[in-house]
Design a protein around this motif. Structure first.
Motif, mmCIF file in Angstrom:
data_model
loop_
_atom_site.group_PDB
_atom_site.id
_atom_site.type_symbol
_atom_site.label_atom_id
_atom_site.label_comp_id
_atom_site.label_asym_id
_atom_site.label_seq_id
_atom_site.Cartn_x
_atom_site.Cartn_y
_atom_site.Cartn_z
ATOM 1 N N ILE A 1 9.857 0.921 3.486
ATOM 2 C CA ILE A 1 8.933 -0.068 2.911
ATOM 3 C C ILE A 1 8.951 -1.350 3.722
ATOM 4 N N GLU A 2 10.142 -1.833 4.039
ATOM 5 C CA GLU A 2 10.277 -3.077 4.796
ATOM 6 C C GLU A 2 9.627 -2.954 6.176
ATOM 7 N N ARG A 3 9.757 -1.826 6.807
ATOM 8 C CA ARG A 3 9.164 -1.636 8.137
ATOM 9 C C ARG A 3 7.642 -1.700 8.076
ATOM 10 N N TYR A 4 7.044 -1.073 7.064
ATOM 11 C CA TYR A 4 5.589 -1.126 6.942
ATOM 12 C C TYR A 4 5.118 -2.524 6.551
ATOM 13 N N VAL A 5 5.879 -3.188 5.703
ATOM 14 C CA VAL A 5 5.527 -4.565 5.339
ATOM 15 C C VAL A 5 5.504 -5.451 6.578
ATOM 16 N N GLY B 1 -2.783 1.108 4.252
ATOM 17 C CA GLY B 1 -1.715 1.037 3.265
ATOM 18 C C GLY B 1 -1.178 2.367 2.798
ATOM 19 N N ARG B 2 -1.739 3.478 3.288
ATOM 20 C CA ARG B 2 -1.301 4.782 2.778
ATOM 21 C C ARG B 2 0.168 5.080 3.068
ATOM 22 N N PRO B 3 0.684 4.810 4.269
ATOM 23 C CA PRO B 3 2.119 5.048 4.480
ATOM 24 C C PRO B 3 2.998 4.205 3.557
ATOM 25 N N LEU B 4 2.582 2.940 3.325
ATOM 26 C CA LEU B 4 3.350 2.087 2.415
ATOM 27 C C LEU B 4 3.314 2.665 0.998
#
Length: 279
Positions: free
Chosen positions: A160-164, A130-133
């Motif tokens: 944010i959407e890409r990491y989600v 979760g660190r990149p998010l």
């Protein structure tokens, strides 16, 4: 279950919990993505959240420490390197363990989001960095404090959407699972066998088991059950259809089996679930 009142909406932060939040009301880019709000949290007891009627899907990532999260009707230790996903219309709860800090970031989706639709995804607790998010949420929060142009904010929301998507679209990473589960969602009432599911994915039953454990943290059969109960929960709170009809539609000819399975995964009988107080 742990000793929380799961029938009452609860939102306890406590004096030693710190939250950075950006809401759709403040950020047009979040609203355009049907994201209600994003947050980074450094929490300590008595931090406790109980949502008796989660109106939009909810993703939460542990960044440090650990806490307790209710999913599939069971309490799980939510530790570093794991993310949880709760579909809309489920009972959802989480809290800090006394004496332990818990660092989190989360994304709450609007009821209008495709991720909040019935059958979009079953409850899950899976490995996720979760660190990149977290960095993206903090970047958006910082941008909101500046007199920045909307385009800069939109870039952070896009990140944010890409990491989600990496977490909440797990079968999208595996095209064979994607086509298979889409076929299942279109006909949840069918008495699917492991062999039929494997044939849809054009792989062996054993390979299907391995892929499901890798992507969902559960067997194909248990994934099917959670998808059925998630669909039933959605129907119970959004329609007035009879419980027996809903049970048949999701593959349960025996209402007692349906009721027992529903209670095992949600903590409630279907009639109790429908009668719960709502947000």
């Amino acid at each position: 279950m742990e000793q929380l009142d799961l029938l009452t909406e609860t939102h306890i932060l406590g004096d030693d919990t710190h939250v950075l939040t950006v809401r759709a009301e403040q950020c047009e880019a979040l609203a355009a993505r049907h994201i209600a709000h994003v947050a980074v949290v450094d929490a300590a007891a008595p931090y406790t959240i109980v949502r008796t009627h989660l109106s939009g899907a909810f993703m939460q990532v542990c960044l440090g420490g650990h806490g307790r999260t209710l999913l599939d009707g069971r309490w799980h230790t939510h530790s570093v390197g794991y993310a949880s996903f709760a579909p809309a219309h489920v009972l959802h709860a989480f809290h800090c363990v006394p004496g332990t800090r818990w660092q989190l970031c989360w994304v709450r989706f609007m009821p209008t989001s495709p991720r909040s639709l019935a059958g979009a995804m079953a409850p899950a607790l899976t490995r996720f960095d979760g660190r990149p998010l977290e960095h993206a949420v903090r970047g958006l929060y910082h941008e909101m404090q500046q007199d920045a142009d909307p385009g800069s904010r939109a870039i952070w929301v896009d990140i944010i959407e890409r990491y989600v998507s990496r977490m909440v679209d797990p079968w999208q990473r595996e095209p064979r699972l994607n086509s298979m589960w889409n076929a299942v969602l279109a006909d949840l009432g069918r008495p699917w066998t492991l062999e039929e599911l494997a044939a849809l994915a054009n792989i062996s039953p054993e390979h299907l088991r391995r892929l499901c454990w890798k992507n969902f943290g559960r067997s194909p059969g248990n994934q099917l059950i959670t998808m059925r109960i998630a669909r039933a929960a959605h129907e119970l709170v959004t329609t007035q259809r009879k419980i027996e009809a809903i049970a048949r539609d999701v593959g349960y000819a025996n209402p007692f089996t349906f009721s027992n399975t529903f209670k095992r995964l949600t903590g409630f009988r279907p009639s109790e679930y429908r009668a719960r107080p709502r947000q």
